[in-house]
Design an enzyme around this catalytic site. Structure first.
Site, short mmCIF file in Angstrom:
data_model
loop_
_atom_site.label_atom_id
_atom_site.label_comp_id
_atom_site.label_asym_id
_atom_site.label_seq_id
_atom_site.Cartn_x
_atom_site.Cartn_y
_atom_site.Cartn_z
N CYS A 72 0.83 -1.20 0.00
CA CYS A 72 0.00 0.00 0.00
C CYS A 72 0.87 1.25 0.00
O CYS A 72 1.72 1.42 0.86
CB CYS A 72 -0.90 0.00 1.23
SG CYS A 72 -1.86 1.50 1.39
N CYS A 78 -1.00 6.20 6.80
CA CYS A 78 -2.30 5.73 7.29
C CYS A 78 -2.15 5.05 8.65
O CYS A 78 -1.22 4.28 8.86
CB CYS A 78 -2.89 4.77 6.27
SG CYS A 78 -4.44 4.03 6.80
N CYS A 81 -2.65 0.38 9.24
CA CYS A 81 -1.62 -0.66 9.35
C CYS A 81 -0.36 -0.03 9.94
O CYS A 81 0.03 1.06 9.54
CB CYS A 81 -1.29 -1.22 7.97
SG CYS A 81 -2.68 -2.11 7.23
N CYS A 160 -7.94 -0.09 -0.45
CA CYS A 160 -7.24 -0.51 0.76
C CYS A 160 -6.91 -1.98 0.61
O CYS A 160 -7.74 -2.77 0.18
CB CYS A 160 -8.14 -0.28 1.98
SG CYS A 160 -7.54 -1.08 3.47
N GLN A 284 -16.34 -11.52 14.30
CA GLN A 284 -14.90 -11.48 14.03
C GLN A 284 -14.64 -10.89 12.64
O GLN A 284 -15.36 -11.21 11.70
CB GLN A 284 -14.31 -12.90 14.10
CG GLN A 284 -14.48 -13.60 15.45
CD GLN A 284 -13.55 -13.05 16.53
OE1 GLN A 284 -12.66 -12.24 16.26
NE2 GLN A 284 -13.78 -13.46 17.76
N TYR A 313 -19.09 -13.85 27.01
CA TYR A 313 -18.80 -12.83 25.97
C TYR A 313 -19.02 -13.48 24.61
O TYR A 313 -18.14 -13.55 23.76
CB TYR A 313 -17.37 -12.29 26.07
CG TYR A 313 -16.95 -11.89 27.48
CD1 TYR A 313 -17.23 -10.62 27.98
CD2 TYR A 313 -16.29 -12.80 28.31
CE1 TYR A 313 -16.86 -10.26 29.27
CE2 TYR A 313 -15.91 -12.46 29.60
CZ TYR A 313 -16.20 -11.19 30.08
OH TYR A 313 -15.82 -10.84 31.35
N GLU A 334 -23.77 -12.41 27.04
CA GLU A 334 -23.31 -11.31 26.19
C GLU A 334 -24.06 -10.03 26.58
O GLU A 334 -25.24 -10.08 26.86
CB GLU A 334 -23.57 -11.69 24.72
CG GLU A 334 -23.63 -10.57 23.72
CD GLU A 334 -22.31 -9.82 23.54
OE1 GLU A 334 -21.25 -10.45 23.47
OE2 GLU A 334 -22.37 -8.57 23.51
N ASP A 382 -14.17 -14.93 25.95
CA ASP A 382 -13.62 -14.17 24.82
C ASP A 382 -13.95 -12.70 25.06
O ASP A 382 -14.76 -12.10 24.35
CB ASP A 382 -14.26 -14.69 23.52
CG ASP A 382 -13.69 -13.99 22.28
OD1 ASP A 382 -12.77 -13.17 22.41
OD2 ASP A 382 -14.19 -14.28 21.18
N CYS A 409 -7.98 -10.69 22.64
CA CYS A 409 -7.44 -9.78 21.62
C CYS A 409 -6.44 -8.82 22.26
O CYS A 409 -6.01 -7.86 21.62
CB CYS A 409 -8.56 -9.02 20.93
SG CYS A 409 -9.61 -8.12 22.06
N1 SAH Z 1 -17.04 -14.69 21.12
C1 SAH Z 1 -17.65 -13.77 20.21
C2 SAH Z 1 -17.54 -12.30 20.63
C3 SAH Z 1 -16.21 -11.84 21.16
S1 SAH Z 1 -15.99 -10.09 21.26
C4 SAH Z 1 -17.11 -14.00 18.81
O1 SAH Z 1 -16.14 -14.72 18.62
O2 SAH Z 1 -17.67 -13.44 17.86
C5 SAH Z 1 -16.36 -9.72 22.90
C6 SAH Z 1 -17.83 -9.61 23.19
O3 SAH Z 1 -17.99 -9.25 24.57
C7 SAH Z 1 -18.59 -8.55 22.41
O4 SAH Z 1 -19.68 -9.13 21.75
C8 SAH Z 1 -19.05 -7.55 23.48
O5 SAH Z 1 -20.30 -6.97 23.19
C9 SAH Z 1 -19.12 -8.43 24.70
N2 SAH Z 1 -19.01 -7.75 26.03
C10 SAH Z 1 -18.31 -6.63 26.33
N3 SAH Z 1 -18.40 -6.37 27.65
C11 SAH Z 1 -19.16 -7.34 28.20
C12 SAH Z 1 -19.61 -7.62 29.54
N4 SAH Z 1 -19.27 -6.83 30.55
N5 SAH Z 1 -20.39 -8.70 29.72
C13 SAH Z 1 -20.74 -9.52 28.70
N6 SAH Z 1 -20.34 -9.29 27.42
C14 SAH Z 1 -19.57 -8.22 27.16
#
Ligand code: SAH
Length: 452
Positions: A72, A78, A81, A160, A284, A313, A334, A382, A409
């Site tokens: 790029c 930018c 990246c 991009c 994702q 999550y 969630e 997650d 992440c």
């Molecule tokens: N496991 C899923 C989402 C992961 S991202 C996947 O792979 O697609 C993290 C997620 O946590 C998001 O959807 C976000 O909305 C949620 N989140 C953030 N804070 C939270 C909380 N305090 N309690 C429950 N979920 C939450």
């Protein structure tokens, strides 16, 4: 101290967490954005402190063997990246090192087992979701693109290299719409104007397209024209949503959505399961690597038909539904209500009857479910970048699952939580970094933690 405005010959000796080169001039530390370990560069000092300086890269005198020409042309300006100038093998290597370093320093683990980062065969055009800020250039023409490094100046984008090329067409159409109908563009300095962001979500396998216009006002004119153009020129265009965000904030999406065209969702598939996705739901961003990440998660979870599993999550229930196929029962938790709506529908769409979903904060719901007598044999978490609340980790430990599979992440909060779980009798076995975000410094990791 180095002199501001003066140039120096700097040897870059390491790469920092944000992708900045860490250099030395006669033993003195100088940070150089864009510098790579092994480069000799000329840097012009822009900030000078007693212990360090910051310099702009003026010229690479001797390139590092790891240096490549970024595909790029905007890679150096930018903010999207950070490390496109680093060859891909070494990108994977520094990501593994980041995980290792965090687990050692913050997680206080001795020689943690961290596997090689799993990369992509072709690390380009991978993103299925993009958020473009809208602004005006010097001549008051509308521009959309990405923010410049360390600023909120917009770099207008033609193409991009990390996102779906259909976005180029979508931006052309929106630009034409803005000009033709004199649509007011939002100005974040004065909090005036209307159109703030264009957000797109694209189904990797279905090719379905969602376009979201984020506006400050409740109304935005002439959407019929925009819909016609999108229908004509964007194959797979399924829905147009207006998201209203009246706040003075850096958060892109507001709470209120108006479906303007279509049904307000797109669908995508992961392996043989189908998922519906709403504007406010997390999904994702790298579909090919999501499959790699989820496969590892399932492998680490290693569940059987007797197991009750928590997916904390859970977003739209993606991991939950894969788990449900081999488990007795899955509970997904969630915070975003729309995502839980998606999750429930997704279970039905895929004929999965043993997954139950709850909307709310994990820190409220997990202790509540536990108090109702529900426990887990295996837990998957997650969380967002800030990691898990301590009460979530404490309650998980009280449930005494055999395993916790932690998808993260952010390696620093991952390491912090690994250490907390250690105090509760859980030991990290292995960490597997997966490259979800090529050319950026972001790292995704899935970790297997077992009860001792
Ligand atoms: N496991 C899923 C989402 C992961 S991202 C996947 O792979 O697609 C993290 C997620 O946590 C998001 O959807 C976000 O909305 C949620 N989140 C953030 N804070 C939270 C909380 N305090 N309690 C429950 N979920 C939450």
């Amino acid at each position: 101290m180095l002199k501001i405005g003066k140039t120096y010959e700097i040897d870059i000796v390491d790469l920092g967490h944000k992708g900045e080169g860490i250099g030395k001039f006669e033993g003195f530390t100088v940070f150089v954005e864009g510098g790579l370990k092994g480069d000799k560069v000329i840097g012009k000092v822009i900030k000078s402190k007693k212990n360090y300086a910051v310099a702009d890269l003026v010229k690479v005198l001797e390139p590092s063997p790891q240096r490549v020409e970024p595909r790029c042309p905007l890679a150096h300006t930018c903010g999207g990246c950070q490390i496109m100038q680093l060859d891909y093998e070494n990108q994977l290597e520094i990501k593994r090192n980041t995980v290792l370093e965090n687990l050692t320093r913050i997680g206080k683990l001795e020689n943690p087992k961290v596997e090689e980062t799993i990369g992509m065969k072709d690390p380009y055009y991978y993103r299925n979701k993009v958020q473009f800020p809208v602004g005006l250039d010097k001549n008051n023409r509308p521009i959309m693109g990405f923010y410049k490094k360390m600023s909120h100046d917009i770099i207008p984008l033609k193409t991009c290299y990390v996102q779906d090329p259909i976005n180029d067409t979508i931006l052309d159409i929106v630009r034409e719409y803005i000009v033709k109908f004199n649509i007011k563009v939002y100005d974040e300095k004065t909090h005036t104007g209307n159109l703030r962001h264009v957000v797109t979500k694209i189904g990797h396998y279905t090719k379905e397209v969602m376009v979201i216009l984020v506006t400050k006002e409740k109304e935005i004119p002439k959407l019929k024209y925009l819909i016609d153009m999108l229908e004509e020129k964007v194959p797979g265009f399924r829905t147009l949503v207006q998201n209203i965000n009246p706040q003075r904030t850096n958060v892109i999406l507001g709470r209120e959505n108006k479906t303007i065209y279509g049904d307000g969702v797109i669908e995508d598939t992961i392996e043989d399961l189908v998922f519906e996705i709403s504007p406010l739901s997390f999904y994702q961003v790298n579909p090919l690597q999501t499959e790699v990440l989820y496969r590892k998660t399932l492998e680490f979870a290693d569940i059987n038909k007797e197991d009750t599993v928590f997916d904390i999550y859970c977003g739209i229930g993606t991991i939950s539904l894969f788990l449900a196929r081999s488990a007795k029962q899955v509970y997904g938790v969630e915070i975003v209500p729309d995502a839980i709506e998606n999750a429930k529908k997704n279970a039905a769409k895929n004929h999965i009857g043993n997954a139950t979903f709850y909307a709310g904060k994990a820190e409220d719901l997990i202790p509540k479910l536990y108090n109702q007598g529900i426990t887990a044999d295996v837990v998957v978490v997650d969380p967002p970048r800030k990691g898990c609340e301590e009460i979530v980790l404490k309650t998980i430990a009280e449930m005494k699952p055999k395993k916790v599979v932690y998808v993260s992440c952010n390696p620093s909060t991952l390491a912090r939580d690994v250490e907390i779980l250690k105090d509760y009798g859980y030991e990290m076995k292995v960490a597997q970094p997966v490259d979800m975000f090529p050319h950026t410094t972001h790292v995704e990791t899935v970790v297997l933690i077992e009860r001792v």
